[in-house]
Structure formats: C-alpha cells, structure tokens
Design a protein around this motif. Structure first.
Motif, PDB file in Angstrom:
ATOM      1  N   LEU A 102      -5.425 -25.580   9.395  1.00  0.00           N
ATOM      2  CA  LEU A 102      -6.711 -24.949   9.117  1.00  0.00           C
ATOM      3  C   LEU A 102      -6.538 -23.580  10.573  1.00  0.00           C
ATOM      4  N   GLY A 103      -6.444 -22.716   9.523  1.00  0.00           N
ATOM      5  CA  GLY A 103      -6.239 -21.128  10.440  1.00  0.00           C
ATOM      6  C   GLY A 103      -4.945 -20.766   9.992  1.00  0.00           C
ATOM      7  N   SER A 104      -3.977 -21.188   9.047  1.00  0.00           N
ATOM      8  CA  SER A 104      -3.329 -20.620   8.352  1.00  0.00           C
ATOM      9  C   SER A 104      -3.571 -19.201   7.351  1.00  0.00           C
ATOM     10  N   THR A 105      -2.718 -18.786   6.501  1.00  0.00           N
ATOM     11  CA  THR A 105      -3.054 -17.748   6.086  1.00  0.00           C
ATOM     12  C   THR A 105      -1.622 -17.789   4.713  1.00  0.00           C
ATOM     13  N   CYS A 106      -2.529 -17.627   3.581  1.00  0.00           N
ATOM     14  CA  CYS A 106      -2.281 -17.967   2.524  1.00  0.00           C
ATOM     15  C   CYS A 106      -2.687 -16.606   1.312  1.00  0.00           C
ATOM     16  N   LYS A 107      -2.031 -15.740   0.888  1.00  0.00           N
ATOM     17  CA  LYS A 107      -2.370 -14.583  -0.010  1.00  0.00           C
ATOM     18  C   LYS A 107      -1.439 -14.461  -1.269  1.00  0.00           C
ATOM     19  N   VAL A 108      -2.526 -15.044  -2.409  1.00  0.00           N
ATOM     20  CA  VAL A 108      -1.386 -15.398  -3.396  1.00  0.00           C
ATOM     21  C   VAL A 108      -1.905 -13.558  -4.216  1.00  0.00           C
ATOM     22  N   SER A 109      -0.537 -12.578  -5.106  1.00  0.00           N
ATOM     23  CA  SER A 109      -0.861 -11.393  -5.624  1.00  0.00           C
ATOM     24  C   SER A 109      -0.588 -11.766  -7.014  1.00  0.00           C
ATOM     25  N   VAL A 110      -1.747 -11.286  -8.100  1.00  0.00           N
ATOM     26  CA  VAL A 110      -1.039 -11.887  -9.288  1.00  0.00           C
ATOM     27  C   VAL A 110      -1.734 -10.087 -10.373  1.00  0.00           C
ATOM     28  N   ILE A 111      -0.623 -10.034 -10.842  1.00  0.00           N
ATOM     29  CA  ILE A 111      -0.826  -8.431 -11.972  1.00  0.00           C
ATOM     30  C   ILE A 111      -1.531  -9.408 -13.586  1.00  0.00           C
ATOM     31  N   ASN A 112      -2.824  -8.655 -13.408  1.00  0.00           N
ATOM     32  CA  ASN A 112      -3.196  -8.884 -14.477  1.00  0.00           C
ATOM     33  C   ASN A 112      -3.152  -7.214 -15.602  1.00  0.00           C
ATOM     34  N   ASN A 113      -2.894  -7.851 -16.617  1.00  0.00           N
ATOM     35  CA  ASN A 113      -2.160  -7.083 -17.780  1.00  0.00           C
ATOM     36  C   ASN A 113      -3.447  -7.048 -18.714  1.00  0.00           C
ATOM     37  N   PRO A 114      -3.115  -5.817 -19.798  1.00  0.00           N
ATOM     38  CA  PRO A 114      -4.317  -5.423 -20.727  1.00  0.00           C
ATOM     39  C   PRO A 114      -5.129  -6.879 -22.023  1.00  0.00           C
ATOM     40  N   ASP A 115      -3.573  -7.743 -21.732  1.00  0.00           N
ATOM     41  CA  ASP A 115      -4.288  -8.520 -22.535  1.00  0.00           C
ATOM     42  C   ASP A 115      -4.605 -10.255 -22.737  1.00  0.00           C
ATOM     43  N   GLY A 116      -5.038  -9.686 -21.213  1.00  0.00           N
ATOM     44  CA  GLY A 116      -6.118 -10.660 -20.873  1.00  0.00           C
ATOM     45  C   GLY A 116      -5.603 -12.041 -20.114  1.00  0.00           C
ATOM     46  N   LYS A 117      -4.120 -12.033 -19.839  1.00  0.00           N
ATOM     47  CA  LYS A 117      -3.020 -12.792 -19.024  1.00  0.00           C
ATOM     48  C   LYS A 117      -3.246 -12.142 -17.698  1.00  0.00           C
ATOM     49  N   SER A 118      -3.012 -13.384 -16.378  1.00  0.00           N
ATOM     50  CA  SER A 118      -2.662 -13.256 -14.822  1.00  0.00           C
ATOM     51  C   SER A 118      -1.181 -14.114 -14.784  1.00  0.00           C
ATOM     52  N   TYR A 119       0.057 -12.849 -14.532  1.00  0.00           N
ATOM     53  CA  TYR A 119       0.895 -12.818 -14.211  1.00  0.00           C
ATOM     54  C   TYR A 119       1.310 -12.903 -13.084  1.00  0.00           C
ATOM     55  N   PHE A 120       2.507 -14.023 -12.294  1.00  0.00           N
ATOM     56  CA  PHE A 120       2.143 -14.201 -10.575  1.00  0.00           C
ATOM     57  C   PHE A 120       3.098 -12.630 -10.164  1.00  0.00           C
ATOM     58  N   HIS A 121       2.686 -12.145  -8.800  1.00  0.00           N
ATOM     59  CA  HIS A 121       3.482 -11.157  -7.832  1.00  0.00           C
ATOM     60  C   HIS A 121       3.795 -11.272  -6.997  1.00  0.00           C
ATOM     61  N   ARG A 122       3.184 -11.666  -6.169  1.00  0.00           N
ATOM     62  CA  ARG A 122       4.308 -12.200  -4.745  1.00  0.00           C
ATOM     63  C   ARG A 122       2.886 -13.255  -4.590  1.00  0.00           C
ATOM     64  N   PHE A 123       3.589 -13.450  -3.216  1.00  0.00           N
ATOM     65  CA  PHE A 123       2.998 -14.741  -2.175  1.00  0.00           C
ATOM     66  C   PHE A 123       3.372 -15.103  -0.845  1.00  0.00           C
ATOM     67  N   TYR A 124       2.504 -15.214  -0.428  1.00  0.00           N
ATOM     68  CA  TYR A 124       3.186 -14.668   1.274  1.00  0.00           C
ATOM     69  C   TYR A 124       1.848 -16.273   2.119  1.00  0.00           C
ATOM     70  N   ILE A 125       2.889 -16.727   2.972  1.00  0.00           N
ATOM     71  CA  ILE A 125       2.684 -18.172   3.695  1.00  0.00           C
ATOM     72  C   ILE A 125       2.741 -17.393   5.442  1.00  0.00           C
ATOM     73  N   CYS A 126       1.487 -18.342   6.356  1.00  0.00           N
ATOM     74  CA  CYS A 126       2.409 -18.990   7.651  1.00  0.00           C
ATOM     75  C   CYS A 126       1.286 -19.464   8.016  1.00  0.00           C
ATOM     76  N   PHE A 127       2.261 -20.345   8.227  1.00  0.00           N
ATOM     77  CA  PHE A 127       1.446 -21.388   9.380  1.00  0.00           C
ATOM     78  C   PHE A 127       0.870 -21.272  10.645  1.00  0.00           C
ATOM     79  N   LYS A 128      -0.550 -21.979  10.769  1.00  0.00           N
ATOM     80  CA  LYS A 128      -1.210 -21.208  12.462  1.00  0.00           C
ATOM     81  C   LYS A 128      -0.510 -22.147  13.264  1.00  0.00           C
TER      82      LYS A 128
END
Length: 353
Positions: free
Chosen positions: A271-297
């Motif tokens: 609880l209180g941690s930070t997790c951020k997921v970023s993806v790229i949405n392509n025109p074909d409707g699929k989402s691809y992984f871009h970057r991932f950030y983690i910081c524990f409380k």
C-alpha cells in the motif's frame, strides 16, 4: 347305442378322455370349472384393421413368439434366426490399440491400427522408432488430411518398400495408421536431418533443462551421441533449449500480456507504492509495451528517514529477446551499502524516460 356301449366297455376311454362321462351337474357337484374355448375360434386369424403396422404386429406368429421365453424360442427357431433384444447402437465395435506415450523411447514402434491423439504424438513416436533403428525416412505428405512417411534413401538402386499412411478416423478425432509396410532394406544412419527436430530433443531433455537451466550445449551433444547414437548440431540444441524453456516458463509475449495484473498485485500487497505502466496503442487496435516504473513505499520511506541524501542514477541493457534498458535510482545507507529506491524498464535512455 352300440357305439356308446363299446365306449363304455373300452377300458382306455378314461385315460384318453377323463371327463367324457361327466355332465354339467357332475362338474358343479365336484367343483370342477373349466373355461373351454372352441377350437375353431382359437385357430381363427385376427381381424384386420385400417392400421397396417398393427396388422403386421398383431398376427398369430408374433403373438406366439412374444409368449415364448428365450430358451423356448431358441429351441423352436435357430439361434441365428431370431432377433436379439439389443439395440443396433450396442453393436460390438472393433477395438484398436491406443498409443501409450509413457513407454520407453526405444520401445516405441508404430503398428498397423494404432491410434494417436495428435500429429505431434505420432511424429514423436516415429522419430523415436527411426532413431532407435537408424532408419532414414522423411514425411512425404503432412497436412490436415493425411500423413505419409517414406524411406529417405529410396532411389533407383535402393527400392525400399517402407511406407506409413496415417489419416483421421471416421467417428473419432484421432489419427490412425491405415496402411503400413514395415520392410526396410537400408543400412543404419547416424544423421537424421529434420526428423531429429528441436522439439524432439527438448522433450527428452525437459527434466535436465528444468533442473539445470544453464546446461551447456556441448554437454547436450555428447550426451545425445552416447544415449541416442545420432549427431546433432549446436543450433539444434540451442533451439531445443529455447523450446523447452518456453514450455516450462511460458512465452515472453504471455508474460508481457500480464503486466497489468502484475502492477495491480504490487499495489495491493504494498500500500502506498507507485507502479506505472505505459503502452503504445497502434492503429491495428493492439497495445504494445512501452515502459514500466516501480517504487515501493517502504523503500522510499526508508531512504528519506535513514539514508544519506544522495541519489545515484544508472542503467544497463537487457540482452534478451526484447531489447530494453533497465534504469535504476540507488542511495547509500548508514553502513555505506547500496540502497535501491526505484527502477524502470524503458525502450531507450533519453530525457523523457
């Protein structure tokens, strides 16, 4: 009167007709009641009706057969003539032998009539049979309809009659060996080409790779020569190890597809941690992984309260199938040890990331 006197003097009349001398008063007196139907009425055929099915069903022969027991019917009629009470669906079907995948590899042998669950199971059995006997064969046809296996050394000088034809069964979704010629006129071979596939090697070394993930390719080649008496290359062992790892651990695409579940689980358990997921949405409707950030409380609070107010930032490259970069932020604790603060996985090291 003469005939009645003769019947009266006949001593065997009582045996032939025991109630011939009794009248209706005698029957009532002795308590004898006999319901007798005239012979003409009993032997007459049944009356016809408008329903043809009932006319055929309710005839004299069917009624007499219905009143008979099975033993009596077998005595009157021949055993093969009268119909049994079993349904047509309960006919005894010929039983074929189902392939057992748990037997030893050098004991596997395709036989006529054997049933296989899938094409992969059939190919694995054929490969084991070929390696154990040293035959050189190839798959002449392998599609969704049939599989044909022939001798690989068949030419004008060597007319080897070995042939195996496999097709789908009529009522089951299973493969069955329809025709097979087991005669082989070729000498032993130690190089089998595409028959010894990476999948075949991976199936035999599944346990070794799971227990020893850093198994060297040279060790695999020497062990295959000693156990299976065949030659393989480093590329075959590399692909076999990759296939086995994907089967044990799962494919990399499957892992990245569950990145959202991983993020939610981290936030739930910390609880209180930070997790951020970023993806790229392509025109074909699929989402691809871009970057991932983690910081524990707990790490961020510990650094703020007990560590030196110095942060070091660095990164390293991930040399796997996905070429990414791992960025880290670290500090120094009271013992002058490395203290992790936060980390991120990005595609490239630049100012936005």
């Amino acid at each position: 009167m003469a005939s009645s006197e003769e019947e009266w003097n006949d001593p065997f009349v009582a045996l032939n007709e025991p109630f011939a001398r009794l009248n209706e008063m005698d029957f009532e007196r002795h308590g004898i009641y006999m319901d007798h139907e005239p012979e003409d009425e009993f032997m007459s055929t049944l009356d016809k009706c408008n329903d043809n099915f009932l006319n055929v069903l309710l005839n004299d022969a069917n009624l007499r057969n219905a009143s008979m027991s099975d033993e009596m019917r077998a005595r009157v009629y021949h055993e093969n003539d009268w119909e049994s009470d079993k349904d047509d669906d309960e006919e005894v079907q010929p039983k074929y032998r189902v392939h057992d995948p748990n037997i030893k590899w050098d004991k596997m042998e395709p036989k006529l009539g054997n049933i296989f669950e899938s094409a992969e199971q059939l190919k694995f059995c054929v490969a084991n049979y070929v390696v154990s006997h040293g035959y050189q064969i190839y798959f002449a046809k392998c599609d969704s309809v049939r599989i044909v296996v022939k001798c690989g050394k068949r030419n004008e000088d060597n007319q080897c009659p070995f042939r195996l034809h496999v097709a789908w069964m009529y009522k089951e979704r299973s493969l069955q060996i329809k025709t097979m010629s087991r005669i082989h006129k070729c000498s032993r071979s130690f190089t089998f080409g595409s028959i010894v596939s990476p999948e075949w090697i991976g199936r035999h070394y599944m346990t070794e790779i799971a227990n020893k993930p850093k198994l060297k390719f040279r060790e695999m080649i020497s062990d295959i020569k000693r156990t299976f008496r065949c030659d393989v290359s480093i590329g075959q062992c590399r692909r076999a190890k990759k296939w086995a790892k994907e089967l044990i651990e799962g494919k990399l695409t499957e892992h990245y597809a569950r990145i959202w579940d991983y993020s939610y689980e981290l936030l739930r358990s910390n609880l209180g941690s930070t997790c951020k997921v970023s993806v790229i949405n392509n025109p074909d409707g699929k989402s691809y992984f871009h970057r991932f950030y983690i910081c524990f409380k707990a790490l961020s609070s510990g650094w703020k309260s007990r560590c030196r107010k110095v942060i070091g930032i660095d990164g390293c490259f991930l040399k796997d199938e996905v070429k990414c970069e791992l960025l880290t932020a670290i500090g120094r604790d009271a013992n002058n040890h490395v203290y992790p603060i936060a980390w991120a996985v990005v595609d490239v090291e630049n100012k936005p990331n």
